[in-house]
Design a protein around this motif. Structure first.
Motif, PDB file in Angstrom:
ATOM      1  N   ARG A 167      -7.729 -28.995  -2.758  1.00  0.00           N
ATOM      2  CA  ARG A 167      -7.827 -29.338  -1.341  1.00  0.00           C
ATOM      3  C   ARG A 167      -8.705 -28.367  -0.556  1.00  0.00           C
ATOM      4  NH1 ARG A 167      -2.602 -30.550  -2.885  1.00  0.00           N
ATOM      5  NH2 ARG A 167      -2.112 -32.780  -2.715  1.00  0.00           N
ATOM      6  N   SER A 168      -8.656 -27.112  -0.908  1.00  0.00           N
ATOM      7  CA  SER A 168      -9.471 -26.106  -0.223  1.00  0.00           C
ATOM      8  C   SER A 168     -10.503 -25.592  -1.229  1.00  0.00           C
ATOM      9  CB  SER A 168      -8.605 -24.950   0.265  1.00  0.00           C
ATOM     10  OG  SER A 168      -9.363 -23.994   0.949  1.00  0.00           O
ATOM     11  N   PRO A 169     -11.825 -25.526  -0.851  1.00  0.00           N
ATOM     12  CA  PRO A 169     -12.381 -25.710   0.499  1.00  0.00           C
ATOM     13  C   PRO A 169     -12.811 -27.143   0.853  1.00  0.00           C
ATOM     14  CG  PRO A 169     -14.080 -24.908  -0.935  1.00  0.00           C
ATOM     15  CD  PRO A 169     -12.839 -25.027  -1.793  1.00  0.00           C
ATOM     16  N   ARG A 170     -12.441 -28.133   0.065  1.00  0.00           N
ATOM     17  CA  ARG A 170     -12.846 -29.513   0.368  1.00  0.00           C
ATOM     18  C   ARG A 170     -12.390 -29.943   1.756  1.00  0.00           C
ATOM     19  NH1 ARG A 170      -9.980 -32.725  -1.965  1.00  0.00           N
ATOM     20  NH2 ARG A 170     -11.202 -34.601  -1.548  1.00  0.00           N
ATOM     21  N   TRP A 171     -11.120 -29.660   2.075  1.00  0.00           N
ATOM     22  CA  TRP A 171     -10.604 -30.086   3.371  1.00  0.00           C
ATOM     23  C   TRP A 171     -11.346 -29.387   4.514  1.00  0.00           C
ATOM     24  CZ3 TRP A 171      -4.610 -31.063   3.725  1.00  0.00           C
ATOM     25  CH2 TRP A 171      -4.282 -32.102   2.833  1.00  0.00           C
ATOM     26  N   ARG A 178     -15.986 -34.816  -5.635  1.00  0.00           N
ATOM     27  CA  ARG A 178     -15.503 -34.973  -7.009  1.00  0.00           C
ATOM     28  C   ARG A 178     -14.016 -35.318  -7.081  1.00  0.00           C
ATOM     29  NH1 ARG A 178     -16.649 -30.412 -10.804  1.00  0.00           N
ATOM     30  NH2 ARG A 178     -16.097 -32.056 -12.297  1.00  0.00           N
ATOM     31  N   ASP A 179     -13.383 -35.340  -5.935  1.00  0.00           N
ATOM     32  CA  ASP A 179     -12.012 -35.820  -5.817  1.00  0.00           C
ATOM     33  C   ASP A 179     -11.999 -36.922  -4.782  1.00  0.00           C
ATOM     34  OD1 ASP A 179     -10.511 -34.050  -7.600  1.00  0.00           O
ATOM     35  OD2 ASP A 179     -11.032 -32.453  -6.192  1.00  0.00           O
ATOM     36  N   LEU A 180     -10.923 -37.678  -4.775  1.00  0.00           N
ATOM     37  CA  LEU A 180     -10.773 -38.744  -3.791  1.00  0.00           C
ATOM     38  C   LEU A 180      -9.409 -38.593  -3.144  1.00  0.00           C
ATOM     39  CD1 LEU A 180     -12.383 -41.263  -2.789  1.00  0.00           C
ATOM     40  CD2 LEU A 180     -10.955 -42.625  -4.315  1.00  0.00           C
ATOM     41  N   LEU A 222     -13.410 -38.910   5.835  1.00  0.00           N
ATOM     42  CA  LEU A 222     -14.101 -38.186   6.907  1.00  0.00           C
ATOM     43  C   LEU A 222     -15.469 -37.695   6.461  1.00  0.00           C
ATOM     44  CD1 LEU A 222     -11.127 -35.898   8.060  1.00  0.00           C
ATOM     45  CD2 LEU A 222     -11.706 -38.189   8.891  1.00  0.00           C
ATOM     46  N   ARG A 223     -15.741 -37.801   5.170  1.00  0.00           N
ATOM     47  CA  ARG A 223     -16.940 -37.206   4.578  1.00  0.00           C
ATOM     48  C   ARG A 223     -18.116 -38.187   4.626  1.00  0.00           C
ATOM     49  NH1 ARG A 223     -17.996 -33.175   0.429  1.00  0.00           N
ATOM     50  NH2 ARG A 223     -19.997 -33.655  -0.576  1.00  0.00           N
ATOM     51  N   SER A 261     -18.059 -29.283  -2.604  1.00  0.00           N
ATOM     52  CA  SER A 261     -17.002 -28.779  -1.729  1.00  0.00           C
ATOM     53  C   SER A 261     -17.545 -27.872  -0.636  1.00  0.00           C
ATOM     54  CB  SER A 261     -15.946 -28.021  -2.546  1.00  0.00           C
ATOM     55  OG  SER A 261     -16.507 -26.851  -3.132  1.00  0.00           O
ATOM     56  N   GLY A 262     -18.859 -27.595  -0.673  1.00  0.00           N
ATOM     57  CA  GLY A 262     -19.484 -26.765   0.346  1.00  0.00           C
ATOM     58  C   GLY A 262     -20.155 -27.604   1.423  1.00  0.00           C
ATOM     59  N   PHE A 263     -19.968 -27.240   2.683  1.00  0.00           N
ATOM     60  CA  PHE A 263     -20.517 -28.021   3.789  1.00  0.00           C
ATOM     61  C   PHE A 263     -22.039 -27.925   3.866  1.00  0.00           C
ATOM     62  CE2 PHE A 263     -21.782 -28.350   8.311  1.00  0.00           C
ATOM     63  CZ  PHE A 263     -21.440 -29.674   8.519  1.00  0.00           C
ATOM     64  N   ILE A 264     -22.583 -26.726   3.750  1.00  0.00           N
ATOM     65  CA  ILE A 264     -24.037 -26.541   3.887  1.00  0.00           C
ATOM     66  C   ILE A 264     -24.769 -27.310   2.795  1.00  0.00           C
ATOM     67  CG2 ILE A 264     -25.938 -24.887   3.911  1.00  0.00           C
ATOM     68  CD1 ILE A 264     -24.122 -24.815   6.363  1.00  0.00           C
TER      69      ILE A 264
END
Length: 263
Positions: free
Chosen positions: A37-41, A125-127, A133-134, A252-255
């Motif tokens: 869940r983190s850092p995906r969330w 890579r997860d659902l 939101l992505r 999982s990284g925003f940038i």
């Protein structure tokens, strides 16, 4: 006044549903998460915040509610030209708007310049419920103009247009969720609504699976156009989530995610 009053429900209901589904995922998970869940969330929260700002800026140009109000004021659009009871027009509008969303999603996979935007969503890579939101801001902009144009052309009443947006967002949260629902319930819902197990197929790393189950709300379009698939060709328990060419933690990284359409 309608839009302002409806705005409270448009925020509160999806927010409550997000919390409930996230809790249900912890108690009844469908699949074990690869990246967790983190850092995906955190990344998905940043997507939500970014899109909220972009959406606010778009409101100075056009949004679905503005398009609906304009069509009503100018008596523009198909539904404004045909005398129908409100409830009949509302049902027709819901069905046609759902078809429009299905068509947009289909186009996102068919045309490479659109896929570059939409691939950001599929890179996860997860659902789970936060995957709903992505969406890249570029996709949000394109989607807003497209839906606004459809709303205006159809002459969808303001209340119906806003209700559809709420219904669409709620469905997206539900069918992206990582919940192990009873098979009997899944079979009961599938003839009408897209379930988490059905949408899971679409997020497979296999391109052939990705070309199926484009629906967010109603399942009728995938069945009608021959893009419905019960489960991955690898089987529900064996399929992987994401993009075949990406098997590390970069999504999982925003940038990294935000740069993908332009790299």
């Amino acid at each position: 006044m309608i839009a302002a009053g409806f705005g409270i429900y448009a925020i509160a209901i999806p927010a409550l549903l997000l919390v409930l589904l996230a809790g249900a995922e912890i108690v009844w998970p469908r699949r074990k998460l690869v990246l967790g869940r983190s850092p995906r969330w955190r990344t998905h929260a940043l997507f939500f915040a970014t899109n909220a700002v972009v959406g606010r800026l778009l409101s100075f140009l056009v949004v679905v509610g503005v398009a609906a109000h304009w069509a009503s004021t100018h008596h523009f659009g198909v539904l404004n030209l045909v005398p129908l009871p409100f409830w009949v027009g509302a049902i027709i509008a819901f069905i046609l708007l759902d078809l429009a969303v299905w068509s947009q999603h289909f186009a996102m996979h068919r045309y490479s310049f659109l896929w570059r935007m939409h691939a950001v969503h599929h890179a996860d890579r997860d659902l789970d419920v936060t995957t709903a939101l992505r969406f890249h801001p570029f996709e949000l902009i394109m989607s807003t103009f497209f839906k606004s144009a459809i709303v205006a052309l159809l002459g969808v009443p303001l209340l119906v247009a806003l209700a559809f947006e709420l219904w669409l967002n709620a469905n997206a949260l539900f069918n992206h969720s990582n919940i192990r629902s009873p098979r009997k319930l899944d079979r009961m819902l599938r003839p009408f609504l897209v379930t988490p197990d059905m949408h899971l197929v679409h997020h497979s790393t296999l391109v052939d699976d990705q070309k199926h189950n484009f629906g967010f709300g109603l399942t009728v379009w995938d069945r009608l156009f021959g893009t419905y698939r019960t489960e991955s060709i690898l089987g529900a328990e064996n399929q992987k989530i994401g993009l075949a060419e990406i098997d590390d933690s970069r999504p999982s990284g925003f940038i990294w995610s935000i740069k993908q359409p332009i790299t």
